[in-house]
Motif scaffolding. Sequence first.
Motif, PDB file in Angstrom:
ATOM      1  N   PHE A   1      30.701  41.489  96.563  1.00  0.00           N
ATOM      2  CA  PHE A   1      29.930  42.000  95.432  1.00  0.00           C
ATOM      3  C   PHE A   1      29.165  40.855  94.788  1.00  0.00           C
ATOM      4  CE2 PHE A   1      34.098  40.732  93.986  1.00  0.00           C
ATOM      5  CZ  PHE A   1      33.851  39.990  92.833  1.00  0.00           C
ATOM      6  N   ASP A   2      28.109  41.219  94.069  1.00  0.00           N
ATOM      7  CA  ASP A   2      27.382  40.284  93.218  1.00  0.00           C
ATOM      8  C   ASP A   2      27.775  40.594  91.782  1.00  0.00           C
ATOM      9  OD1 ASP A   2      25.914  39.151  95.380  1.00  0.00           O
ATOM     10  OD2 ASP A   2      24.602  40.924  95.354  1.00  0.00           O
ATOM     11  N   LEU A   3      28.180  39.572  91.040  1.00  0.00           N
ATOM     12  CA  LEU A   3      28.596  39.799  89.661  1.00  0.00           C
ATOM     13  C   LEU A   3      27.380  40.188  88.835  1.00  0.00           C
ATOM     14  CD1 LEU A   3      31.310  39.608  88.151  1.00  0.00           C
ATOM     15  CD2 LEU A   3      30.556  37.377  87.299  1.00  0.00           C
ATOM     16  N   PRO A   4      27.347  41.401  88.284  1.00  0.00           N
ATOM     17  CA  PRO A   4      26.167  41.834  87.545  1.00  0.00           C
ATOM     18  C   PRO A   4      26.076  41.157  86.183  1.00  0.00           C
ATOM     19  CG  PRO A   4      27.874  43.494  87.385  1.00  0.00           C
ATOM     20  CD  PRO A   4      28.401  42.436  88.315  1.00  0.00           C
TER      21      PRO A   4
ATOM     22  N   GLN B   1      33.308  41.940  78.921  1.00  0.00           N
ATOM     23  CA  GLN B   1      32.964  40.772  79.737  1.00  0.00           C
ATOM     24  C   GLN B   1      34.232  40.136  80.308  1.00  0.00           C
ATOM     25  OE1 GLN B   1      30.537  37.825  77.788  1.00  0.00           O
ATOM     26  NE2 GLN B   1      30.262  36.632  79.652  1.00  0.00           N
ATOM     27  N   THR B   2      35.276  40.066  79.470  1.00  0.00           N
ATOM     28  CA  THR B   2      36.557  39.531  79.946  1.00  0.00           C
ATOM     29  C   THR B   2      37.126  40.412  81.061  1.00  0.00           C
ATOM     30  OG1 THR B   2      37.029  38.582  77.776  1.00  0.00           O
ATOM     31  CG2 THR B   2      38.904  38.922  79.241  1.00  0.00           C
ATOM     32  N   ARG B   3      36.994  41.711  80.918  1.00  0.00           N
ATOM     33  CA  ARG B   3      37.513  42.617  81.932  1.00  0.00           C
ATOM     34  C   ARG B   3      36.695  42.528  83.222  1.00  0.00           C
ATOM     35  NH1 ARG B   3      39.317  47.996  78.358  1.00  0.00           N
ATOM     36  NH2 ARG B   3      40.885  46.869  77.133  1.00  0.00           N
TER      37      ARG B   3
ATOM     38  N   HIS C   1      25.223  43.808  77.955  1.00  0.00           N
ATOM     39  CA  HIS C   1      24.568  42.809  78.796  1.00  0.00           C
ATOM     40  C   HIS C   1      25.206  41.472  78.448  1.00  0.00           C
ATOM     41  CE1 HIS C   1      21.312  41.868  81.577  1.00  0.00           C
ATOM     42  NE2 HIS C   1      21.147  40.735  80.909  1.00  0.00           N
ATOM     43  N   PHE C   2      25.787  40.802  79.440  1.00  0.00           N
ATOM     44  CA  PHE C   2      26.657  39.666  79.172  1.00  0.00           C
ATOM     45  C   PHE C   2      25.998  38.310  79.376  1.00  0.00           C
ATOM     46  CE2 PHE C   2      29.407  43.037  81.210  1.00  0.00           C
ATOM     47  CZ  PHE C   2      29.808  43.590  80.012  1.00  0.00           C
ATOM     48  N   GLU C   3      25.022  38.240  80.258  1.00  0.00           N
ATOM     49  CA  GLU C   3      24.477  36.932  80.621  1.00  0.00           C
ATOM     50  C   GLU C   3      22.953  36.952  80.594  1.00  0.00           C
ATOM     51  OE1 GLU C   3      26.027  36.200  84.453  1.00  0.00           O
ATOM     52  OE2 GLU C   3      28.095  35.903  83.781  1.00  0.00           O
TER      53      GLU C   3
END
Length: 477
Positions: free
Chosen positions: A404-407, A384-386, A297-299
């Motif tokens: 798309f929506d960035l998840p 996350q970088t990818r 989970h990134f954000e």
Amino acid sequence: MRPWVFPIALQPGTSREPVFQQIAQAIRGDIRRGRLRPGDPLPGSRSLAMTLEVHRNTVLAAYRELEAEGWTVAEQRTTRVARDLPQAPAAPRVDSMGRPGYDLAGPGPRRSLREVGLLTFGGGLPDLRLVPTELLARAYRRALGSRELLGYGDARGEARLRLALARLLSETRGLAASEDRLMLTGGSQGALDLVARTLIRPGDRVAVEDPGYPAAWATLRAAGAELVPVPVDEAGLRVEALAEHLAEAPLRAVYLTPHHQFPTTVTMGAARRLRLLELATRHRIALLEDDYDNEFHFEGRPVLPLAGEDPSGVVIYLGTLSKILAPGLRLGFVAGPRALVEALAARRETADGQGDHLLQRAAAELLEDGLLQRHARKMRRIYQTRREALAGALRRHLGGAAAFDLPAGGMSLWLRVDPSIDVEAWAVSARKGGVGITTGRAFDFLGRPRPHLRLAFSALDERELEEAVRRLARALP
């Protein structure tokens, strides 16, 4: 290889055929069935005579007959199956080596293996090039020093890993887990299979997400479940639609992926979570929560599992360490009430008895030393970088074809394809162009076409992602 053993029951005195012909006939049969292949050596005549307890001349007579018929040749004091065989008789109606003479249950979907030269967006698998093999190998060697792990052990799994995992789940996911409420399994799919075979009775109705995870559907069906598809929208499983199904007939369980919904990656909202828990508690429904990629989970603030908000004991929590490490390291787990774990352990004892305690001890050491957590943090940064690299490449090369929506997390993107594009034809063209993609049809409960693509980014580095999107753009129909 050593010459094969010759299993044949001779019938001297009871069969009308001479013994040498019985031997020759058995060898012909082995050649026809493919057990003996062109060029394979036959046992020496003395060796075979001793094995069958017959005179050597009997074996020699059989070999001479086979050679005369063209089934064998003599080469350098060795008798071999002829490389240029005569025409074999027609195959029998039922080929017991390939097609069984009985009916099989319908097979589930098979995972597609990565093809050489093909950049594949499918699977949502970890990058095997980043697996900490040296750390794992050292921990495994130390585990081998504990001889008790080579014997039978607790069907729930190795105690140290269950204890270390309980601490991890408590600290990072808000679960009030203890080692006696944990069961170690062969990956999250193994966890689901064990739970399904323990919980579900033939004919039980089980609700699933649509679109959703076909491998889970196959596992639930194999346990006898009648599946009930429930639609998914931008806030996850539509709980009101689930309530409508409940009004029609009872449900035994609900299988769902509320954190990063598979395949859309959306996260279930708080209001729906509370409503779902309330429904499950009132109707005594088991919630099978598959939290397959929690670490990524990134954000924003981490979203805690349903199991962390479950005062009634209705949630069965399924997880895995395989996404952090590698799919070949089958390390999954189930967290739930003690009675459930005991039932799962009893069920497991009737199958494989226990998991791989050596591997589990090695994983426990990595967890205890904080090495696995450190590796997970490293992978989170890389993925996350990818994710950003894939998003950028899609905007540059496919801006008009897909949106798309960035998840906030996960290991893939869910693309909405322009309705004017034949997405299935695109997938065929893309494969010919060297890139593998999975269309929305693969995740639709009824197999209907959907104008979507699922692109997993975790197994490809930034350069590969850029090249894969270029190929995808060139393949547009």
